[in-house]
Design an enzyme around this catalytic site. Structure first.
Site: not given
Length: 340
Positions: A17-18, A42, A87, A105, A154, A203, A296
């Site tokens: 996306y980004i 992706g 990534a 990852n 994360y 969201l 979280g």
């Protein structure tokens, strides 16, 4: 032709996306882009679309996994001056359920990339980090000196990469910008490239899809101690974000630097406030439903963005309403996002 337009930038996660919107932004500014993605999350379509639009001399892409043999890309593309590193896996709830996936990852993949950078003499990196490295806010707005106590794997995986980059800066002179993003929304201004996550955890994207009757919308946020019991976040437009990366690359091509910078708007909106904005822009009234709450999640995260203004002369140009309108354009053309 200016010196800037002769520079070559490698972008990891260019099918995401980004990453895809940032690739689009760099190409429009005349940069040569080497795109890398393993396409596990992706998509090939945005990269292929951009290659057709700008030509193979401006965009070449390699299907490669950072945990395997990224060296081969550097061997073929000898004169890369800056790496822009997107990534990563980025779903907070998933990281709580499968933390090893995120450390393998996000952290180990980034270490392999940093090894390749060092081995091939690249001295500049712009890293996509996150406000999730801060954890629950001890004060607001959050500046770059705020303690880092991630609430989920994360955020921890991104913090570990930040630490590795900072050590390489100290020991080997690596120049870097570490960008800590707050919540990202929107599509390219022309609606040609947008978010295709299936499902998305974002969201604004999900609310717009619900308003367009593409998919059912329900709240996945926990009840928290805010004015309307929904989390408050700082929602920054994805093109504003991409333009910050462009400014950082231009900075590093002219100066040595090692900077950590927040990217947001400096303003917070609750989940219910965002839904009201989507209702107003689209004319769709939501029958708000709730599904299982994500794990979280922090209560309130709002950025102090003064450093971005001071160092890069960057500030957000687009409103949440602009982001919603760009998403409407995107999803009307691609209701299910990219297919592959």
């Amino acid at each position: 032709m200016s010196q800037k337009k002769n520079k070559k930038v490698l972008i990891t996660g260019a099918g995401g996306y980004i990453g895809s919107i940032t690739t689009y932004t760099f190409l429009k500014k005349g940069y040569e882009v080497v795109a890398v993605d393993n396409f596990s999350r992706g998509y090939r379509e945005p990269v292929s679309f951009l290659q057709k639009k700008f030509g193979e001399n401006k965009l070449r892409f390699y299907e490669a996994d950072l945990n395997n043999n990224i060296d081969s890309v550097f061997e073929k593309e000898k004169d890369i001056s800056v790496v822009v590193h997107f990534a990563a896996f980025c779903l907070v709830n998933e990281s709580m359920e499968d933390p090893f996936r995120y450390f393998n990852n996000n952290f180990f993949g980034s270490v392999r990339l940093l090894e390749a950078i060092q081995k091939n003499g690249v001295k500049n990196i712009v890293f996509s980090s996150t406000c999730a490295t801060y954890g629950n806010a001890e004060y607001l707005p959050i500046n770059e000196k705020h303690p880092q106590n991630p609430s989920n794997p994360y955020g921890e995986s991104k913090l570990l990469v930040e630490k590795a980059i900072k050590w390489l800066g100290k020991l080997q002179g690596l120049n870097y910008f570490i960008f800590r993003y707050f919540n990202v929304c929107g599509a390219s201004d022309d609606g040609l490239i947008g978010d295709s996550k299936k499902p998305s955890a974002l969201l604004v994207q999900n609310a717009v899809k619900g308003a367009l009757n593409i998919s059912e919308f329900s709240l996945t946020c926990p009840h928290v101690d805010t004015k309307d019991s929904t989390p408050i976040r700082d929602y920054v437009n994805v093109v504003d974000l991409a333009e910050a990366h462009l400014l950082a690359v231009e900075y590093l091509l002219k100066n040595e630097g090692q900077e950590i910078v927040n990217l947001g708007t400096g303003k917070g909106n609750s989940v219910l406030e965002i839904i009201k904005k989507v209702e107003k822009v689209t004319g769709h009234k939501f029958d708000i439903k709730r599904s299982e709450a994500r794990k979280g999640e922090d209560k309130e995260l709002v950025a102090d963005i003064r450093k971005a203004k001071k160092i890069l002369n960057w500030k957000p140009k687009r409103t949440i309403e602009d982001s919603i309108l760009s998403l409407v354009k995107w999803y009307k053309k691609h209701p299910n996002g990219w297919s592959k």
